[in-house]
Design a protein around this motif. Structure first.
Motif, PDB file in Angstrom:
ATOM      1  N   VAL A  64       3.376   4.720   0.129  1.00  0.00           N
ATOM      2  CA  VAL A  64       4.483   5.653  -0.108  1.00  0.00           C
ATOM      3  C   VAL A  64       4.180   6.529  -1.327  1.00  0.00           C
ATOM      4  O   VAL A  64       4.339   7.749  -1.277  1.00  0.00           O
ATOM      5  CB  VAL A  64       5.822   4.896  -0.301  1.00  0.00           C
ATOM      6  CG1 VAL A  64       6.928   5.857  -0.740  1.00  0.00           C
ATOM      7  CG2 VAL A  64       6.212   4.165   0.976  1.00  0.00           C
ATOM      8  N   CYS A  65       3.749   5.904  -2.396  1.00  0.00           N
ATOM      9  CA  CYS A  65       3.431   6.637  -3.619  1.00  0.00           C
ATOM     10  C   CYS A  65       2.367   7.696  -3.342  1.00  0.00           C
ATOM     11  O   CYS A  65       2.501   8.859  -3.744  1.00  0.00           O
ATOM     12  CB  CYS A  65       2.963   5.662  -4.699  1.00  0.00           C
ATOM     13  SG  CYS A  65       2.777   6.396  -6.329  1.00  0.00           S
ATOM     14  N   ALA A  70       1.010  13.397  -2.564  1.00  0.00           N
ATOM     15  CA  ALA A  70       0.202  14.352  -1.800  1.00  0.00           C
ATOM     16  C   ALA A  70       1.038  15.518  -1.288  1.00  0.00           C
ATOM     17  O   ALA A  70       0.500  16.501  -0.787  1.00  0.00           O
ATOM     18  CB  ALA A  70      -0.471  13.635  -0.623  1.00  0.00           C
ATOM     19  N   ASN A  71       2.367  15.435  -1.410  1.00  0.00           N
ATOM     20  CA  ASN A  71       3.266  16.460  -0.891  1.00  0.00           C
ATOM     21  C   ASN A  71       3.878  17.251  -2.051  1.00  0.00           C
ATOM     22  O   ASN A  71       4.671  16.713  -2.821  1.00  0.00           O
ATOM     23  CB  ASN A  71       4.366  15.787  -0.055  1.00  0.00           C
ATOM     24  CG  ASN A  71       5.239  16.787   0.672  1.00  0.00           C
ATOM     25  OD1 ASN A  71       5.440  17.906   0.214  1.00  0.00           O
ATOM     26  ND2 ASN A  71       5.768  16.364   1.805  1.00  0.00           N
ATOM     27  N   GLY A  76       8.375  16.613  -8.148  1.00  0.00           N
ATOM     28  CA  GLY A  76       9.312  16.289  -9.219  1.00  0.00           C
ATOM     29  C   GLY A  76       9.909  14.897  -9.128  1.00  0.00           C
ATOM     30  O   GLY A  76      10.624  14.458 -10.029  1.00  0.00           O
ATOM     31  N   VAL A  77       9.633  14.186  -8.040  1.00  0.00           N
ATOM     32  CA  VAL A  77      10.204  12.850  -7.847  1.00  0.00           C
ATOM     33  C   VAL A  77       9.520  11.853  -8.786  1.00  0.00           C
ATOM     34  O   VAL A  77       8.295  11.755  -8.817  1.00  0.00           O
ATOM     35  CB  VAL A  77      10.056  12.379  -6.383  1.00  0.00           C
ATOM     36  CG1 VAL A  77      10.552  10.953  -6.220  1.00  0.00           C
ATOM     37  CG2 VAL A  77      10.809  13.301  -5.440  1.00  0.00           C
ATOM     38  N   GLY A  94      -1.383   1.458  -8.997  1.00  0.00           N
ATOM     39  CA  GLY A  94      -0.088   2.141  -8.917  1.00  0.00           C
ATOM     40  C   GLY A  94      -0.047   3.384  -9.788  1.00  0.00           C
ATOM     41  O   GLY A  94       0.399   4.450  -9.357  1.00  0.00           O
ATOM     42  N   LEU A  95      -0.540   3.255 -11.007  1.00  0.00           N
ATOM     43  CA  LEU A  95      -0.538   4.400 -11.926  1.00  0.00           C
ATOM     44  C   LEU A  95      -1.533   5.473 -11.471  1.00  0.00           C
ATOM     45  O   LEU A  95      -1.249   6.666 -11.568  1.00  0.00           O
ATOM     46  CB  LEU A  95      -0.827   3.934 -13.352  1.00  0.00           C
ATOM     47  CG  LEU A  95       0.241   2.998 -13.949  1.00  0.00           C
ATOM     48  CD1 LEU A  95      -0.199   2.473 -15.312  1.00  0.00           C
ATOM     49  CD2 LEU A  95       1.601   3.674 -14.046  1.00  0.00           C
ATOM     50  N   ALA A  96      -2.676   5.042 -10.940  1.00  0.00           N
ATOM     51  CA  ALA A  96      -3.676   5.994 -10.449  1.00  0.00           C
ATOM     52  C   ALA A  96      -3.144   6.781  -9.247  1.00  0.00           C
ATOM     53  O   ALA A  96      -3.483   7.950  -9.067  1.00  0.00           O
ATOM     54  CB  ALA A  96      -4.962   5.266 -10.057  1.00  0.00           C
ATOM     55  N   LEU A  97      -2.295   6.155  -8.443  1.00  0.00           N
ATOM     56  CA  LEU A  97      -1.716   6.837  -7.282  1.00  0.00           C
ATOM     57  C   LEU A  97      -0.580   7.782  -7.683  1.00  0.00           C
ATOM     58  O   LEU A  97      -0.075   8.524  -6.853  1.00  0.00           O
ATOM     59  CB  LEU A  97      -1.205   5.812  -6.259  1.00  0.00           C
ATOM     60  CG  LEU A  97      -2.289   5.095  -5.466  1.00  0.00           C
ATOM     61  CD1 LEU A  97      -1.704   3.944  -4.660  1.00  0.00           C
ATOM     62  CD2 LEU A  97      -3.013   6.074  -4.548  1.00  0.00           C
TER      63      LEU A  97
END
Length: 124
Positions: A64-65, A70-71, A76-77, A94-97
């Motif tokens: 999801v992240c 990628a969008n 801003g989310v 998680g942080l890299a994504l």
């Protein structure tokens, strides 16, 4: 106008308790029970912040992240990973994504609320 938070977790007890906590803090709350529901809810609801579990059916929180980042429409989310996966490699992934923050379960509700206020720029 209050901020909108999407809570994504496949564990009903966690979903309900986080929903109660966020509503008590004055936020509008939307929930999703898996990664695919999360993607659909982000597109439909345009939340300001997503509390995102990692281990879920259909799509993981990491998936999801990655999709959200990628969008460009969702840039801003704010994403807060909230998960039992606390190994350094999981946090780094998680942080890299593109997650803005990573908190491991069990977590302090006070710390979570403080982090959300901080990320949304609310006065705590």
């Amino acid at each position: 106008m209050s901020h909108k938070i999407l809570i994504v977790d496949d564990e009903p007890n966690i979903l309900v308790s986080l929903e109660f906590l966020m509503k008590r803090e004055g936020y509008q709350v939307v929930t999703a029970r898996d990664g695919q529901e999360a993607i659909e809810a982000i597109g439909r609801e345009q939340p300001d912040l997503v509390l995102l579990d990692v281990m879920m059916p259909v799509k993981t929180g990491f998936d999801v992240c990655h999709e959200v980042r990628a969008n460009d429409a969702y840039k801003g989310v704010i994403i807060v990973m909230l998960t039992a996966k606390g190994r350094d490699t999981d946090v780094a992934k998680g942080l890299a994504l593109g997650a803005n923050a990573y908190m491991t379960k069990p977590f302090s509700t006070r710390e979570l609320v403080q982090k959300i206020h901080e990320l949304l720029g609310d006065a705590a």
